[in-house]
Scaffold this motif. Sequence first.
Motif, short mmCIF file in Angstrom:
data_model
loop_
_atom_site.label_atom_id
_atom_site.label_comp_id
_atom_site.label_asym_id
_atom_site.label_seq_id
_atom_site.Cartn_x
_atom_site.Cartn_y
_atom_site.Cartn_z
N GLN A 1 -29.17 10.15 34.59
CA GLN A 1 -28.28 10.96 33.76
C GLN A 1 -29.02 11.81 32.74
O GLN A 1 -28.41 12.39 31.84
CB GLN A 1 -27.25 10.07 33.06
CG GLN A 1 -26.32 9.38 34.03
CD GLN A 1 -25.26 8.57 33.33
OE1 GLN A 1 -25.06 8.69 32.12
NE2 GLN A 1 -24.57 7.75 34.09
N HIS A 2 -30.34 11.89 32.84
CA HIS A 2 -31.13 12.68 31.88
C HIS A 2 -30.91 14.16 32.08
O HIS A 2 -30.78 14.65 33.20
CB HIS A 2 -32.63 12.40 32.05
CG HIS A 2 -33.02 11.04 31.66
ND1 HIS A 2 -34.28 10.57 31.87
CD2 HIS A 2 -32.35 10.02 31.07
CE1 HIS A 2 -34.37 9.32 31.45
NE2 HIS A 2 -33.21 8.97 30.95
N LEU B 1 -38.92 10.07 26.38
CA LEU B 1 -38.90 10.02 27.84
C LEU B 1 -40.28 10.24 28.42
O LEU B 1 -40.67 9.60 29.41
CB LEU B 1 -37.90 11.04 28.39
CG LEU B 1 -36.44 10.73 28.11
CD1 LEU B 1 -35.55 11.90 28.51
CD2 LEU B 1 -36.01 9.45 28.83
N VAL B 2 -41.04 11.13 27.81
CA VAL B 2 -42.43 11.35 28.26
C VAL B 2 -43.24 10.08 28.01
O VAL B 2 -44.02 9.64 28.86
CB VAL B 2 -43.05 12.58 27.56
CG1 VAL B 2 -44.55 12.67 27.84
CG2 VAL B 2 -42.34 13.85 27.99
N LEU B 3 -43.05 9.48 26.85
CA LEU B 3 -43.76 8.24 26.53
C LEU B 3 -43.38 7.13 27.51
O LEU B 3 -44.24 6.37 27.97
CB LEU B 3 -43.47 7.79 25.10
CG LEU B 3 -44.10 8.64 24.01
CD1 LEU B 3 -43.57 8.23 22.64
CD2 LEU B 3 -45.60 8.53 24.05
N VAL C 1 -30.33 6.21 27.02
CA VAL C 1 -31.27 7.21 27.52
C VAL C 1 -32.38 6.57 28.37
O VAL C 1 -32.71 7.07 29.44
CB VAL C 1 -31.90 8.00 26.35
CG1 VAL C 1 -33.10 8.80 26.78
CG2 VAL C 1 -30.85 8.91 25.73
N LEU C 2 -32.92 5.46 27.90
CA LEU C 2 -34.04 4.85 28.61
C LEU C 2 -33.62 4.04 29.83
O LEU C 2 -34.42 3.81 30.73
CB LEU C 2 -34.87 3.99 27.67
CG LEU C 2 -35.54 4.73 26.51
CD1 LEU C 2 -36.36 3.76 25.66
CD2 LEU C 2 -36.40 5.89 27.00
N SER C 3 -32.36 3.63 29.88
CA SER C 3 -31.92 2.79 31.00
C SER C 3 -31.14 3.55 32.07
O SER C 3 -30.80 2.98 33.09
CB SER C 3 -31.08 1.63 30.48
OG SER C 3 -29.85 2.09 29.95
N GLN C 4 -30.86 4.84 31.85
CA GLN C 4 -30.08 5.61 32.81
C GLN C 4 -30.81 6.92 33.16
O GLN C 4 -30.34 8.01 32.85
CB GLN C 4 -28.69 5.91 32.26
CG GLN C 4 -27.89 4.66 31.99
CD GLN C 4 -26.55 4.95 31.35
OE1 GLN C 4 -26.21 6.08 31.03
NE2 GLN C 4 -25.78 3.91 31.15
N PRO C 5 -31.95 6.82 33.85
CA PRO C 5 -32.73 8.02 34.13
C PRO C 5 -32.00 9.04 35.01
O PRO C 5 -32.30 10.23 34.94
CB PRO C 5 -33.98 7.49 34.83
CG PRO C 5 -33.59 6.13 35.32
CD PRO C 5 -32.55 5.62 34.38
N ALA D 1 -32.82 15.43 19.84
CA ALA D 1 -33.09 15.80 21.23
C ALA D 1 -34.59 15.88 21.49
O ALA D 1 -35.08 15.43 22.54
CB ALA D 1 -32.41 17.12 21.56
N ARG D 2 -35.33 16.44 20.56
CA ARG D 2 -36.79 16.53 20.72
C ARG D 2 -37.42 15.14 20.72
O ARG D 2 -38.34 14.86 21.49
CB ARG D 2 -37.41 17.39 19.63
CG ARG D 2 -37.15 18.85 19.85
CD ARG D 2 -37.96 19.69 18.86
NE ARG D 2 -37.86 21.08 19.19
CZ ARG D 2 -38.73 21.72 19.97
NH1 ARG D 2 -39.75 21.08 20.49
NH2 ARG D 2 -38.57 23.00 20.22
N HIS D 3 -36.92 14.26 19.84
CA HIS D 3 -37.43 12.88 19.83
C HIS D 3 -37.14 12.19 21.16
O HIS D 3 -37.99 11.48 21.70
CB HIS D 3 -36.82 12.08 18.68
CG HIS D 3 -37.35 12.45 17.33
ND1 HIS D 3 -38.69 12.65 17.06
CD2 HIS D 3 -36.71 12.64 16.16
CE1 HIS D 3 -38.84 12.95 15.78
NE2 HIS D 3 -37.65 12.96 15.21
#
Length: 78
Positions: A70-71, A36-38, A64-68, A29-31
Amino acid sequence: MFDANSVPTSYSSSTKNTVDAARLDTLTARHIDTGLVLQATLGTSCAVEYLNGNGVPHQTIVRVLSQPDQHRPIANPM
């Protein structure tokens, strides 16, 4: 100094596996939060490189990167 004899022996293997899984989930989760910040600051390719390098499964990275929309809220990126 670590003493292996001081580790409680009352843990069952299922308890140990649950603890290990929780630690792994927290680390992942931290990664993801950092990824997401990156992505927001340096772009998607940088986020993908970081997440891949930290063992986040490919399927998770794509989701995660393609569905903002749903973050979850970012907890506290490192």
